[in-house]
Design an enzyme around this catalytic site. Structure first.
Site, PDB file in Angstrom:
ATOM      1  CG  ASN A   9      -1.780   1.195   1.353  1.00  0.00           C
ATOM      2  OD1 ASN A   9      -1.915   1.968   0.397  1.00  0.00           O
ATOM      3  ND2 ASN A   9      -2.373   1.392   2.521  1.00  0.00           N
ATOM      4  CE  LYS A  11       0.307   3.345   4.812  1.00  0.00           C
ATOM      5  NZ  LYS A  11       0.049   3.388   6.229  1.00  0.00           N
ATOM      6  CG  HIS A  95      -5.921   1.463   4.952  1.00  0.00           C
ATOM      7  ND1 HIS A  95      -5.481   2.400   5.874  1.00  0.00           N
ATOM      8  CD2 HIS A  95      -4.881   0.620   4.759  1.00  0.00           C
ATOM      9  CE1 HIS A  95      -4.226   2.122   6.196  1.00  0.00           C
ATOM     10  NE2 HIS A  95      -3.846   1.039   5.538  1.00  0.00           N
ATOM     11  CD  GLU A  97      -3.012   5.114   6.692  1.00  0.00           C
ATOM     12  OE1 GLU A  97      -2.961   5.278   5.463  1.00  0.00           O
ATOM     13  OE2 GLU A  97      -2.101   4.581   7.355  1.00  0.00           O
ATOM     14  CD  GLU A 174      -3.714  -3.024   7.200  1.00  0.00           C
ATOM     15  OE1 GLU A 174      -2.524  -3.127   6.873  1.00  0.00           O
ATOM     16  OE2 GLU A 174      -4.444  -2.100   6.826  1.00  0.00           O
ATOM     17  N   GLY A 180       2.037   1.973  10.650  1.00  0.00           N
ATOM     18  CA  GLY A 180       2.896   3.144  10.504  1.00  0.00           C
ATOM     19  C   GLY A 180       3.626   3.544  11.780  1.00  0.00           C
ATOM     20  CB  SER A 220       5.016  -1.886  11.851  1.00  0.00           C
ATOM     21  OG  SER A 220       4.512  -0.577  12.053  1.00  0.00           O
TER      22      SER A 220
HETATM   23  C1  PEP Z   1      -0.876  -0.161   5.817  1.00  0.00           C
HETATM   24  O1  PEP Z   1      -0.833   0.936   5.293  1.00  0.00           O
HETATM   25  O2  PEP Z   1      -1.828  -0.907   5.577  1.00  0.00           O
HETATM   26  C2  PEP Z   1       0.213  -0.578   6.710  1.00  0.00           C
HETATM   27  C3  PEP Z   1       0.148  -1.756   7.262  1.00  0.00           C
HETATM   28  O3  PEP Z   1       1.236   0.317   6.891  1.00  0.00           O
HETATM   29  P1  PEP Z   1       2.653   0.014   7.614  1.00  0.00           P
HETATM   30  O4  PEP Z   1       3.199  -1.241   7.038  1.00  0.00           O
HETATM   31  O5  PEP Z   1       3.486   1.213   7.291  1.00  0.00           O
HETATM   32  O6  PEP Z   1       2.370  -0.120   9.066  1.00  0.00           O
END
Ligand code: PEP
Length: 287
Positions: A9, A11, A95, A97, A174, A180, A220
């Protein structure tokens, strides 16, 4: 046995130059094992370039679609049909976000479970496959509500799906506190929730769907943390954010054993009761 699934992703990141450089890095990676599916989600503006230039063992995935459908007077929207018209056959929905922007930043979308399920249904109707993202915030976990939150988010989606739709669904667990932040869930924390989700699928949908649906982990994931997560019997892939913008994405894919399917099969046989024994009692690992 479904393949291991790795999503990247991007983003809201990337210039023309940085995306071209990333595509060139990915194209230079060694061949992926046959046991893995890889998709990447650039911004909508970068999708065309990535589709035209990325090697063909990786697919492109939208980050979001409209709650509108079809073509017409919907200024600024990107419907599922606009994406499929360009050969984009995957999208993310839900997601964190997008779910939580309003609370966190006092602006944006604040998508709720109904909106996410509506988008999921629209995507499926247009012929797309969908990575549905779910997960709890830190206060949910600390107050023992992790599974309640995950199941509420899943139930809203399930209510809009037909049994046959599940073959085009990937569930991304997630935990919001891990996205992040650099702090991944431990393999034990992730496995517990994945096992509980699988058990939920078994009870609420069907045993077959529980077995066939990929439940992937996001939060992460890094080359250093991937191998132990891959070992977990109910983790069927990753959604990778930050590390998908660098060569680390390839390192994560390299951690997947070429004979992942066989290893997983053997593991499942040895651990036939894992789905039954873990999770849905709400007892999760402490932070
Ligand atoms: C994500 O954007 O779905 C995500 C898991 O980000 P990160 O790996 O940076 O935590």
């Amino acid at each position: 046995m479904p393949k291991f699934f790795v999503g990247g992703n991007f983003k809201c990141n990337g210039t023309r130059e940085s995306i071209a450089s990333l595509v060139s890095t990915f194209n230079g990676a060694p061949a992926f094992p046959p046991s893995v599916d890889v998709v990447v989600s650039p911004t909508a503006l970068h999708i065309g370039y990535v589709q035209d230039n990325l090697r063909k063992d990786m697919s492109v995935c939208a980050q979001n679609i409209s709650t509108d459908a079809g073509f017409g007077a919907m200024t600024g929207e990107l419907t599922a049909e606009v994406f499929t018209g360009f050969g984009v056959n995957w999208t993310l929905t839900g997601h964190s976000e997008r779910r939580r922007r309003l609370q966190q930043r006092k602006r944006g979308h604040d998508e709720n479970s109904d909106g996410v399920s509506e988008k999921t249904q629209l995507a499926l109707k247009a012929g797309m496959s969908v990575v549905v993202c779910i997960g709890e915030v830190l206060s949910d976990r600390e107050s023992g509500k992790t599974l309640d939150v995950c199941f509420e988010q899943l139930a809203a989606v399930k209510d809009k799906l037909l049994l046959e739709d599940w073959s085009r669904i990937v569930i991304a667990y997630e935990p919001v506190w891990a996205i992040g932040t650099g702090v991944s869930a431990s393999p034990q924390q992730a496995q517990e929730v994945h096992a509980a989700i699988r058990k939920w699928l078994m009870t609420e949908v069907s045993a077959d769907v529980a077995e066939q649906t990929r439940i992937i982990y996001g939060g992460s994931v890094k080359p250093a943390t991937a191998p132990a997560l891959i070992e977990c019997v109910d983790i069927d892939g990753f959604l990778v954010g930050g590390c998908s913008l660098t060569a680390d994405f390839i390192e994560i894919i390299k951690a997947i054993p070429a004979d992942f399917d066989e290893q997983r099969r053997a593991h499942l046989k040895a651990d036939a009761n894992s789905i039954q024994s873990i999770g849905a009692d709400g007892k999760l690992a402490k932070m």
